[in-house]
Design a protein around this motif. Structure first.
Motif, PDB file in Angstrom:
ATOM      1  N   ASP A 186      52.182 -10.121   7.848  1.00 30.33           N
ATOM      2  CA  ASP A 186      52.060 -10.324   9.291  1.00 30.33           C
ATOM      3  C   ASP A 186      51.638 -11.762   9.590  1.00 30.33           C
ATOM      4  OD1 ASP A 186      52.773  -7.727   9.733  1.00 30.33           O
ATOM      5  OD2 ASP A 186      50.713  -6.978   9.942  1.00 30.33           O
ATOM      6  N   THR A 190      47.831 -10.539   7.285  1.00 33.87           N
ATOM      7  CA  THR A 190      47.638  -9.165   6.800  1.00 33.87           C
ATOM      8  C   THR A 190      48.865  -8.721   6.004  1.00 33.87           C
ATOM      9  OG1 THR A 190      46.390  -8.657   8.792  1.00 33.87           O
ATOM     10  CG2 THR A 190      47.182  -6.772   7.513  1.00 33.87           C
ATOM     11  N   ARG A 192      50.869  -5.491   4.671  1.00 34.87           N
ATOM     12  CA  ARG A 192      50.989  -4.040   4.839  1.00 34.87           C
ATOM     13  C   ARG A 192      51.999  -3.476   3.854  1.00 34.87           C
ATOM     14  NH1 ARG A 192      53.390  -2.929   9.456  1.00 34.87           N
ATOM     15  NH2 ARG A 192      53.740  -5.145   9.866  1.00 34.87           N
ATOM     16  N   ALA A 201      49.865  -1.476  -5.921  1.00 30.13           N
ATOM     17  CA  ALA A 201      48.903  -2.265  -5.146  1.00 30.13           C
ATOM     18  C   ALA A 201      47.885  -2.943  -6.065  1.00 30.13           C
ATOM     19  CB  ALA A 201      48.198  -1.373  -4.130  1.00 30.13           C
ATOM     20  N   LYS A 205      46.839  -6.944  -6.361  1.00 29.48           N
ATOM     21  CA  LYS A 205      45.453  -7.418  -6.319  1.00 29.48           C
ATOM     22  C   LYS A 205      45.141  -8.262  -7.565  1.00 29.48           C
ATOM     23  CE  LYS A 205      41.115  -7.227  -4.831  1.00 29.48           C
ATOM     24  NZ  LYS A 205      40.702  -7.842  -3.573  1.00 29.48           N
ATOM     25  N   THR A 211      44.681  -8.103  -0.945  1.00 28.42           N
ATOM     26  CA  THR A 211      44.526  -6.661  -0.744  1.00 28.42           C
ATOM     27  C   THR A 211      45.587  -6.174   0.228  1.00 28.42           C
ATOM     28  OG1 THR A 211      42.168  -6.958  -1.033  1.00 28.42           O
ATOM     29  CG2 THR A 211      42.866  -4.871  -0.086  1.00 28.42           C
ATOM     30  N   LEU A 212      46.157  -5.014  -0.066  1.00 27.38           N
ATOM     31  CA  LEU A 212      47.166  -4.432   0.819  1.00 27.38           C
ATOM     32  C   LEU A 212      46.517  -3.436   1.756  1.00 27.38           C
ATOM     33  CD1 LEU A 212      50.097  -3.562  -1.624  1.00 27.38           C
ATOM     34  CD2 LEU A 212      49.669  -5.675  -0.367  1.00 27.38           C
ATOM     35  N   SER A 213      46.898  -3.479   3.057  1.00 25.59           N
ATOM     36  CA  SER A 213      46.484  -2.372   3.921  1.00 25.59           C
ATOM     37  C   SER A 213      47.609  -1.357   3.936  1.00 25.59           C
ATOM     38  CB  SER A 213      46.196  -2.838   5.352  1.00 25.59           C
ATOM     39  OG  SER A 213      46.504  -4.185   5.528  1.00 25.59           O
ATOM     40  N   GLU A 214      47.205  -0.091   4.053  1.00 24.00           N
ATOM     41  CA  GLU A 214      48.204   0.970   4.197  1.00 24.00           C
ATOM     42  C   GLU A 214      48.932   0.739   5.503  1.00 24.00           C
ATOM     43  OE1 GLU A 214      49.094   3.636   2.260  1.00 24.00           O
ATOM     44  OE2 GLU A 214      47.873   2.651   0.723  1.00 24.00           O
ATOM     45  N   ASN A 215      50.213   1.090   5.548  1.00 25.25           N
ATOM     46  CA  ASN A 215      50.919   0.995   6.810  1.00 25.25           C
ATOM     47  C   ASN A 215      50.390   2.067   7.752  1.00 25.25           C
ATOM     48  OD1 ASN A 215      52.832  -0.160   8.470  1.00 25.25           O
ATOM     49  ND2 ASN A 215      54.369   1.372   7.947  1.00 25.25           N
ATOM     50  N   THR A 216      49.999   1.678   8.962  1.00 27.86           N
ATOM     51  CA  THR A 216      49.488   2.665   9.913  1.00 27.86           C
ATOM     52  C   THR A 216      50.663   3.393  10.541  1.00 27.86           C
ATOM     53  OG1 THR A 216      49.514   1.007  11.641  1.00 27.86           O
ATOM     54  CG2 THR A 216      47.449   1.303  10.461  1.00 27.86           C
TER      55      THR A 216
END
Ligand code: TXA
Ligand code: MG
Length: 316
Positions: A186, A190, A192, A201, A205, A211-216
């Motif tokens: 993004d 960020t 995702r 993941a 790292k 760090t990956l965020s989970e897709n919301t």
């Protein structure tokens, strides 16, 4: 369309494949994950041919395949995070989603009207040579009829698409066997995870410190192809089965007795490489009910379970 050409690794065959792509035809390409169905990413007509051949919904964008990071930069600007990812994992099973450049030569048909593009550098010598010879991005989804099992061998491609595409390049069975990990970068940096795949993941790292965020779920529309029912075999699938019922065939994992075992030693990489091939075989054998052993949700096991969950989902 005349019958589909079978091409190999010779320079003549490579030339033929590049020529077919220049004519706007479709060529199935080997990659380390699954076979792709490629067309000139800059041509509306050629890309439209992919959607038609697969029966793919037009709102589902395609990935652009390039030969290296320098070529990827013709299509998108790489912020620091994206560059770290590319340098760590390309060539390899990682697709990076970025806003595409204004001057990017990409058909809006392949990006399905989005402002972003998925870029990937596949790790396969034949496809690398083909993209370099073609000197343009190749739009390529997996080379299966939409919603069906992804192909990991040329014969799987031909099962669904023989006579509907110009050629298939035989690059042998795919090493990894499940599709690439998709990560969106993004504008605020960020990352995702849009689709679990060949790269876990934890590996991201470890290699990049990122760090990956989970897709919301609200961002879910951004991965339009992540439909619930997908990778569907003809038979039904029951997951996390410790044993098969009388009318079921067991797709095993680990030390269970079965003629179809993804990995008798419980090796997840081996199971991923075997997954679609064994699902294809059960399909060809006309098996109606498949029970699947539990698969640990770690590393590439996450990608395996993602595909199994979709394969087992009710069909629409
Ligand atoms: O390993 C792979 O990625 C294989 C090989 C052939 O490279 N390709 C592949 O393509 O799996 P396909 O079309 O079967 O899956 C691509 C996924 C779809 O779910 C699509 O919606 C998503 O990527 N996608 C493509 N462009 C996107 C974008 N700009 N934003 C979000 N998702 C995107
Ligand atoms: Mg696919």
């Amino acid at each position: 369309m005349p019958s589909t050409l079978r091409l190999g690794a010779s320079p003549e065959d490579l030339y033929t494949a590049a020529e077919l792509l220049r004519q706007g035809k479709l060529v199935s390409i080997p990659t380390e994950t699954v076979y792709g169905l490629a067309a000139d990413a800059a041509s509306d007509d050629a890309v439209a041919g992919i959607y038609a051949a697969k029966g793919r919904p037009s709102f589902n964008p395609l990935i652009a395949h390039v030969s290296d990071l320098a070529m990827a930069e013709r299509y998108a600007d790489f912020p620091a995070e994206a560059r770290l990812l590319a340098e760590a994992f390309w060539p390899g099973p990682l697709t990076i989603i970025l806003p595409f450049r204004e001057d990017a030569r990409l058909s809006p048909v392949m990006t399905a009207g989005l402002k972003t593009v998925g870029l990937r550098v596949p790790d396969h010598a034949l496809t690398h040579a083909l993209i370099a010879a073609f000197d343009g991005a190749l739009a390529a989804p997996s080379a299966n009829i939409s919603g069906r099992i992804s192909p990991t061998e040329p014969s799987h491609v031909l099962e669904g698409l023989d006579g509907r595409i110009g050629a298939v390049i035989d690059g042998g069975p795919c090493d990894i066997g499940v599709e690439s990990t998709i990560i969106a970068v993004d504008p605020d940096g960020t990352l995702r995870l849009l689709r679990p795949g060949g790269i876990a993941a934890a590996a991201v790292k470890a290699a990049t410190g990122l760090t990956l965020s989970e897709n919301t779920p609200s961002a879910g529309i951004e991965a339009p192809g992540q439909m619930t029912s997908h990778y569907a075999p003809v038979g039904t699938m029951r997951l996390n089965a410790t044993q098969a019922e009388e009318d079921e065939i067991l797709l095993g994992f680990g030390p269970v007795a079965s003629a179809h075992n993804l990995s008798p030693t419980g090796n997840l990489a081996e199971a991923a490489a075997n997954l679609f091939r064994m699902m294809h075989r059960l399909d060809v054998e006309g098996v109606k009910k498949i029970a699947v052993s539990p698969i640990p949700s770690e590393g590439i096991g996450l990608a395996i379970n993602d595909r199994l969950k979709r394969a087992a989902a009710p069909r629409h």
